[in-house]
Design an enzyme around this catalytic site. Sequence first.
Site, short mmCIF file in Angstrom:
data_model
loop_
_atom_site.label_atom_id
_atom_site.label_comp_id
_atom_site.label_asym_id
_atom_site.label_seq_id
_atom_site.Cartn_x
_atom_site.Cartn_y
_atom_site.Cartn_z
N TYR A 83 -37.88 5.72 -3.31
CA TYR A 83 -37.76 4.27 -3.39
C TYR A 83 -36.74 3.87 -4.45
CZ TYR A 83 -40.83 4.07 -7.56
OH TYR A 83 -41.38 4.22 -8.81
N ALA B 34 -50.38 -14.40 -16.83
CA ALA B 34 -50.42 -15.11 -18.11
C ALA B 34 -51.73 -15.85 -18.33
CB ALA B 34 -49.26 -16.09 -18.19
N ALA C 27 -47.34 -2.89 -14.71
CA ALA C 27 -48.15 -3.66 -15.66
C ALA C 27 -49.63 -3.60 -15.29
CB ALA C 27 -47.67 -5.11 -15.71
N GLY C 28 -49.93 -3.86 -14.02
CA GLY C 28 -51.32 -3.79 -13.57
C GLY C 28 -51.88 -2.38 -13.66
N ASP C 29 -51.05 -1.38 -13.38
CA ASP C 29 -51.48 0.01 -13.46
C ASP C 29 -51.86 0.36 -14.90
OD1 ASP C 29 -50.63 0.07 -10.80
OD2 ASP C 29 -48.64 0.76 -11.37
#
Length: 300
Positions: A88, A232, A278-280
Site C-alpha cells: 500500500y 478531539a 493513532a487509534g491503534d
Amino acid sequence: MSQNRTRVVTVGEVMIELARGADGRFALSCGGDVFSTAIYLARAGVPVAHATALGDDVYSDQIMALAAAEGVGGDLVLRVPGRLPGLYLADTGRDGTPVFSAWRDGAPAARLFELPDWGRIAEGLLGARVVYFSGITLSLYSNEGIGRFLAIVELARQQGAKVAFDGNFRPRGWTGDAGRTRAVYMEALKRVDIALPTFADEALLWGDPSPEATIERMQAFGIKEIVVKNGAKGALVAAAGPAATQASGSQAEQHHAQQFHSHVPVPEVVVPVDTTAAGDGFNAGYLAARLAGQPPAEAA
C-alpha cells in the site's frame, strides 16, 4: 483479566508500505492496523504474538525481522512459498488524515484460515490471554475463513481468553457491500468482551447519531466493556461499575452498573500532522493498562 494465560495474540495483515515523506519521495517500510497495535503492546512490555501469513520473499523476511526487533512473537506467522505480501501507498491529506491505496490481491494473509497449517494459528489463539483483531482483519477473509476464525475465537473465549475488537471500518476493503459487512460484524460482536470502536467509523457503517448510541447498540450484544474513540472530543467509556462486580445486589443494581458511562477528555487538543495508527496506539495503550490492572476510565 486472567493471569493464567501469558500473551496477547493479534490477528491481521502486514503489508509492504510506501509512505510519502516531506520531500515528496516514498520510503519503504511495512504496516498494518493490528500489527501496529502488536508493536505498541510489545513496547509497553506486554507479551504479544502476531498471527498472519507472509510469503518467502525478502520483504516478508524484513517484516519478520522488524517483528523480532520489536519483541513481537513470530511463531504464528505462516510462510507461503512463491507469494508476496500486499502493498500500500500511504499519503496524508491537509488535515493529517491518512490516504491509502492498496494492492493486496493474492497476498497470503487473506487465506490465513484456509492454509494447510492453519491449525497452528488455532492452537495459538486457544492459548491466548487476549485475542485482538479489527474490522480490517475480517475484511480479508472469505466466508469460510471468517467462519473458522470466529469459531476459534469462541472456543478461546470459552477457555478463558478475553476478546478485544476495533471495528476500524474501511468501505473499500468490503467492496462497498454494507450488508455483508454488518452481518459479519454482528457475528463478531457476539464474541467480544472489549470493544474499541471509533465513532466516525460506527456512524458511517451503522448510522449511529452519537457515541452513546454506539454504546447502546454494542451493549445489546452483551459487550461489558466499550470505549468509543471520538477524536478531539475524547473517549466515552462504558464498563461495569462496582455494583456489577459484587456477588450480592439486585439485578437492577447490576444492570445500572453496567450502564456506567465515563467521558475521558483528551489532555490537549492538537492539530495532527499525521493520524496514521493513532487509534491503534490508543488501543494498545488501553489494553496494556487494563492488563496491568487499571480500571477502564483510567486506562482510557
